[in-house]
Design a protein around this motif. Structure first.
Motif, PDB file in Angstrom:
ATOM      1  N   TYR A 132       0.847  -1.192   0.000  1.00  0.00           N
ATOM      2  CA  TYR A 132       0.000   0.000   0.000  1.00  0.00           C
ATOM      3  C   TYR A 132       0.883   1.243   0.000  1.00  0.00           C
ATOM      4  CZ  TYR A 132       1.060   0.132   5.042  1.00  0.00           C
ATOM      5  OH  TYR A 132       1.686   0.170   6.254  1.00  0.00           O
ATOM      6  N   SER A 133       0.284   2.351  -0.416  1.00  0.00           N
ATOM      7  CA  SER A 133       0.980   3.642  -0.332  1.00  0.00           C
ATOM      8  C   SER A 133       0.323   4.455   0.768  1.00  0.00           C
ATOM      9  CB  SER A 133       0.902   4.377  -1.671  1.00  0.00           C
ATOM     10  OG  SER A 133      -0.449   4.624  -2.022  1.00  0.00           O
ATOM     11  N   GLY A 134       1.001   5.508   1.219  1.00  0.00           N
ATOM     12  CA  GLY A 134       0.494   6.287   2.330  1.00  0.00           C
ATOM     13  C   GLY A 134       1.090   5.805   3.641  1.00  0.00           C
ATOM     14  N   GLN A 135       0.501   6.213   4.738  1.00  0.00           N
ATOM     15  CA  GLN A 135       1.063   5.878   6.049  1.00  0.00           C
ATOM     16  C   GLN A 135      -0.007   5.340   6.989  1.00  0.00           C
ATOM     17  OE1 GLN A 135       2.889   9.557   7.389  1.00  0.00           O
ATOM     18  NE2 GLN A 135       4.921   8.840   6.755  1.00  0.00           N
ATOM     19  N   ILE A 136       0.395   4.342   7.767  1.00  0.00           N
ATOM     20  CA  ILE A 136      -0.403   3.855   8.890  1.00  0.00           C
ATOM     21  C   ILE A 136       0.450   4.056  10.134  1.00  0.00           C
ATOM     22  CG2 ILE A 136      -1.450   1.829   9.969  1.00  0.00           C
ATOM     23  CD1 ILE A 136      -2.012   0.790   7.129  1.00  0.00           C
ATOM     24  N   LEU A 137      -0.082   4.773  11.106  1.00  0.00           N
ATOM     25  CA  LEU A 137       0.683   5.113  12.303  1.00  0.00           C
ATOM     26  C   LEU A 137       0.095   4.421  13.527  1.00  0.00           C
ATOM     27  CD1 LEU A 137       0.500   7.867  10.360  1.00  0.00           C
ATOM     28  CD2 LEU A 137       2.005   8.727  12.147  1.00  0.00           C
ATOM     29  N   ILE A 138       0.988   3.857  14.337  1.00  0.00           N
ATOM     30  CA  ILE A 138       0.594   3.255  15.607  1.00  0.00           C
ATOM     31  C   ILE A 138       1.200   4.111  16.713  1.00  0.00           C
ATOM     32  CG2 ILE A 138       0.622   1.177  17.016  1.00  0.00           C
ATOM     33  CD1 ILE A 138      -0.776   0.829  14.311  1.00  0.00           C
ATOM     34  N   ASN A 139       0.336   4.698  17.549  1.00  0.00           N
ATOM     35  CA  ASN A 139       0.807   5.648  18.567  1.00  0.00           C
ATOM     36  C   ASN A 139       1.705   6.717  17.949  1.00  0.00           C
ATOM     37  OD1 ASN A 139      -0.647   4.396  20.542  1.00  0.00           O
ATOM     38  ND2 ASN A 139       1.094   3.416  21.538  1.00  0.00           N
ATOM     39  N   LYS A 140       1.293   7.206  16.781  1.00  0.00           N
ATOM     40  CA  LYS A 140       1.956   8.298  16.052  1.00  0.00           C
ATOM     41  C   LYS A 140       3.296   7.892  15.429  1.00  0.00           C
ATOM     42  CE  LYS A 140      -0.272  11.897  18.814  1.00  0.00           C
ATOM     43  NZ  LYS A 140      -0.077  13.103  19.637  1.00  0.00           N
ATOM     44  N   ALA A 141       3.669   6.619  15.530  1.00  0.00           N
ATOM     45  CA  ALA A 141       4.899   6.128  14.880  1.00  0.00           C
ATOM     46  C   ALA A 141       4.502   5.372  13.614  1.00  0.00           C
ATOM     47  CB  ALA A 141       5.672   5.215  15.818  1.00  0.00           C
ATOM     48  N   VAL A 142       5.219   5.610  12.511  1.00  0.00           N
ATOM     49  CA  VAL A 142       4.884   4.973  11.234  1.00  0.00           C
ATOM     50  C   VAL A 142       5.100   3.470  11.325  1.00  0.00           C
ATOM     51  CG1 VAL A 142       5.435   4.837   8.781  1.00  0.00           C
ATOM     52  CG2 VAL A 142       5.472   7.046   9.955  1.00  0.00           C
ATOM     53  N   LYS A 143       4.081   2.733  10.973  1.00  0.00           N
ATOM     54  CA  LYS A 143       4.153   1.268  10.954  1.00  0.00           C
ATOM     55  C   LYS A 143       4.735   0.804   9.627  1.00  0.00           C
ATOM     56  CE  LYS A 143       0.650  -1.567  10.033  1.00  0.00           C
ATOM     57  NZ  LYS A 143       1.214  -2.665   9.232  1.00  0.00           N
ATOM     58  N   LYS A 144       5.713  -0.085   9.684  1.00  0.00           N
ATOM     59  CA  LYS A 144       6.273  -0.648   8.460  1.00  0.00           C
ATOM     60  C   LYS A 144       5.272  -1.633   7.864  1.00  0.00           C
ATOM     61  CE  LYS A 144      11.011  -0.345  10.186  1.00  0.00           C
ATOM     62  NZ  LYS A 144      12.217  -1.118  10.559  1.00  0.00           N
ATOM     63  N   PRO A 145       5.214  -1.728   6.534  1.00  0.00           N
ATOM     64  CA  PRO A 145       4.270  -2.675   5.931  1.00  0.00           C
ATOM     65  C   PRO A 145       4.458  -4.111   6.413  1.00  0.00           C
ATOM     66  CG  PRO A 145       5.105  -1.159   4.280  1.00  0.00           C
ATOM     67  CD  PRO A 145       5.890  -0.906   5.534  1.00  0.00           C
ATOM     68  N   SER A 146       5.702  -4.493   6.726  1.00  0.00           N
ATOM     69  CA  SER A 146       5.971  -5.882   7.102  1.00  0.00           C
ATOM     70  C   SER A 146       5.658  -6.171   8.571  1.00  0.00           C
ATOM     71  CB  SER A 146       7.440  -6.227   6.826  1.00  0.00           C
ATOM     72  OG  SER A 146       8.298  -5.397   7.588  1.00  0.00           O
ATOM     73  N   GLN A 147       5.106  -5.201   9.291  1.00  0.00           N
ATOM     74  CA  GLN A 147       4.814  -5.407  10.707  1.00  0.00           C
ATOM     75  C   GLN A 147       3.327  -5.633  10.935  1.00  0.00           C
ATOM     76  OE1 GLN A 147       6.569  -1.676  12.020  1.00  0.00           O
ATOM     77  NE2 GLN A 147       8.159  -2.806  13.114  1.00  0.00           N
ATOM     78  N   HIS A 148       3.033  -6.466  11.940  1.00  0.00           N
ATOM     79  CA  HIS A 148       1.638  -6.610  12.345  1.00  0.00           C
ATOM     80  C   HIS A 148       1.515  -6.207  13.813  1.00  0.00           C
ATOM     81  CE1 HIS A 148       2.272 -10.163  14.796  1.00  0.00           C
ATOM     82  NE2 HIS A 148       2.860 -10.797  13.789  1.00  0.00           N
ATOM     83  N   ILE A 149       0.293  -6.102  14.299  1.00  0.00           N
ATOM     84  CA  ILE A 149       0.071  -5.600  15.661  1.00  0.00           C
ATOM     85  C   ILE A 149      -0.760  -6.588  16.482  1.00  0.00           C
ATOM     86  CG2 ILE A 149       0.334  -3.168  15.076  1.00  0.00           C
ATOM     87  CD1 ILE A 149      -2.678  -2.921  14.870  1.00  0.00           C
ATOM     88  N   PHE A 150      -0.600  -7.884  16.196  1.00  0.00           N
ATOM     89  CA  PHE A 150      -1.453  -8.869  16.856  1.00  0.00           C
ATOM     90  C   PHE A 150      -1.138  -9.069  18.334  1.00  0.00           C
ATOM     91  CE2 PHE A 150      -2.083 -10.324  12.401  1.00  0.00           C
ATOM     92  CZ  PHE A 150      -3.452 -10.116  12.370  1.00  0.00           C
ATOM     93  N   ASN A 151      -0.018  -8.531  18.809  1.00  0.00           N
ATOM     94  CA  ASN A 151       0.229  -8.597  20.251  1.00  0.00           C
ATOM     95  C   ASN A 151      -0.748  -7.718  21.023  1.00  0.00           C
ATOM     96  OD1 ASN A 151       2.278 -10.453  20.340  1.00  0.00           O
ATOM     97  ND2 ASN A 151       3.895  -8.944  20.078  1.00  0.00           N
ATOM     98  N   SER A 152      -1.334  -6.744  20.355  1.00  0.00           N
ATOM     99  CA  SER A 152      -2.264  -5.825  21.023  1.00  0.00           C
ATOM    100  C   SER A 152      -3.669  -5.877  20.449  1.00  0.00           C
ATOM    101  CB  SER A 152      -1.744  -4.376  20.922  1.00  0.00           C
ATOM    102  OG  SER A 152      -0.483  -4.251  21.534  1.00  0.00           O
TER     103      SER A 152
END
Length: 443
Positions: free
Chosen positions: A290-310
């Motif tokens: 994807y293009s654009g940005q996805i931020l987790i707690n205002k930090a840019v999330k890398k495309p290769s990262q997931h957030i399943f711990n939370s």
């Protein structure tokens, strides 16, 4: 593999890795390696025996070895391509046949077994045609080696006959050479040809497991982590922001800028095809392109990262294992039977017990029961954020209302994709987000 790499192929092709590729690698590497030791021993024994008869025979053997060593190099590149291609064709064939067998009910209900026959025949012919090409090629290589061996053997026998006539060696030496030369030649042929197969096996291994290079370490299941694809759980509640995100699918899906705040409840609505599920998959890390940005707690999330711990997530593709209901809900084994039973009661599955056995992918359940179990699995993880993709699509209004109430109470932050919104649900939602498809006019 990351999620997108895995999903790029049908799981039948991945299955082929276990039932076809790995046995083939063992055959081409370990089996050939042991066989080559045997052939090398035989060839060396024959070589020293020829040398004791006359030094010139040893020279002939060396020349023969050099000639035969040259022949496989002519075939090396194509042989690797054929072996790799054959494994790929086998994977495609396995996947196609698995698909056709899964479609038995469809063929039965539509009296369409002629289609099964037609499709299976096409798949089989494609695979066997490639198999024939591969075997023809390897036979050609073997024929060339055999020709060289026969040619050298004829020269050796003629030369020994000459030595016998000149009384330089005993007559019995001719009989010995008639036995030793073919033994030496056939051993060298097998040693060299299996060397090429061995190299092809290593090439197949590196090609198939390219994503795991350097990670060949046996681990206890409790220690396995996919660190490069994981965002560790944050000590503070997660906020999720979506900025100028576009997905390069056929319709070039684009989304408005969104922010999901901790402790809030959200409903995402929109027409089919508007990209609601795709947006969520990008947020959680199942879509990386994807293009654009996805931020987790205002930090840019890398495309290769997931957030399943939370995040606990329920998608539309419910998969259930051939195991107990408890082991399907509580995958990590952290819950007691009473806790599982209480959760079953809450989702409307009172008639089931934690130890009830499910058939493969829950074949003995209805669509609604499968959906309730998938919902229970998501809730059982007890994460701060609960994301639900059409959690009540197969349920009646009363059952849907029960699960929606449970969802809003089960996590601090809830993001729910839904097609319907009643007043009761609306009263528990902080914000309704409407995503419009590219061609949908605003209302």
């Amino acid at each position: 593999m990351n999620f997108e790499t895995f999903k790029a192929k049908d799981h039948g092709e991945h299955l082929s890795l276990y039932i076809n590729d790995i046995p083939k690698m063992i055959e081409l590497t370990l089996d050939k390696y042991i066989s080559r030791i045997k052939m090398a021993t035989t060839a060396l024994g024959s070589f020293f025996a020829l040398m004791t008869i006359h030094y010139s025979l040893a020279l002939i053997a060396i020349v023969a070895f050099l000639l035969m060593s040259f022949v496989p190099k002519l075939f090396q590149s194509k042989l690797r391509n054929y072996i790799s291609g054959l494994q790929n064709e086998k994977a495609i064939y396995t996947s196609k046949m698995r698909e056709l067998l899964q479609g038995y009910t469809t063929f039965f209900e539509n009296i369409a077994f002629s289609i099964f026959f037609k499709k299976s025949t096409i798949a089989t012919k494609k695979y066997t045609d490639y198999q024939l090409k591969t075997q023809t090629f390897t036979a050609s290589m073997s024929a060339c080696l055999t020709f060289v061996n026969g040619f050298v053997s004829a020269i050796a026998v003629a030369y020994v006959s000459y030595l016998v006539l000149k009384n330089r060696v005993e007559v019995g030496a001719l009989l010995a050479v008639l036995s030793l030369i073919p033994s030496f030649g056939s051993s060298v042929i097998q040693f060299l040809s299996e060397g090429e197969f061995y190299k092809s096996g290593l090439s197949l291994f590196n090609e198939t497991f390219h994503f795991a290079k350097g990670n060949y370490k046996l681990q206890d299941s409790s220690d396995i982590q996919i660190n490069e694809h994981t965002i560790l759980a944050s000590p503070s509640p997660l906020s999720i922001s979506v900025k100028n995100v576009s997905l390069p699918f056929e319709s070039q899906l684009s989304f408005p800028n969104l922010t999901f705040l901790p402790g809030k409840k959200y409903a995402i609505m929109g027409e089919s095809g508007s990209g609601k599920s795709s947006l969520i998959k990008a947020v959680i890390g199942e879509i990386e392109n994807y293009s654009g940005q996805i931020l987790i707690n205002k930090a840019v999330k890398k495309p290769s990262q997931h957030i399943f711990n939370s995040v606990s997530y329920m998608n539309q593709e419910t998969f259930l294992f051939n195991d107990t209901i408890k082991n399907n809900i509580d995958l990590l084994g952290n819950m007691t039977d009473d806790e599982v039973q209480n959760l079953l009661n809450n989702v409307g599955l009172n008639n089931f017990s934690p130890n009830s056995i499910l058939q493969e992918n829950g074949k003995n359940l209805s669509g609604g029961q499968r959906q309730r179990l998938a919902f229970a699995r998501a809730v059982a993880r007890k994460k701060d954020i609960l994301i639900l993709d059409e959690p009540t699509a197969n349920l009646d209004a009363q059952s849907a209302s029960t699960l929606e109430k449970l969802a809003t109470k089960s996590a601090k932050t809830v993001i729910m994709i839904t097609h319907r919104m009643n007043e009761e649900l609306r009263s528990t939602i902080d914000e309704v987000i409407t995503i419009r498809s590219k061609n949908e006019s605003p209302r």
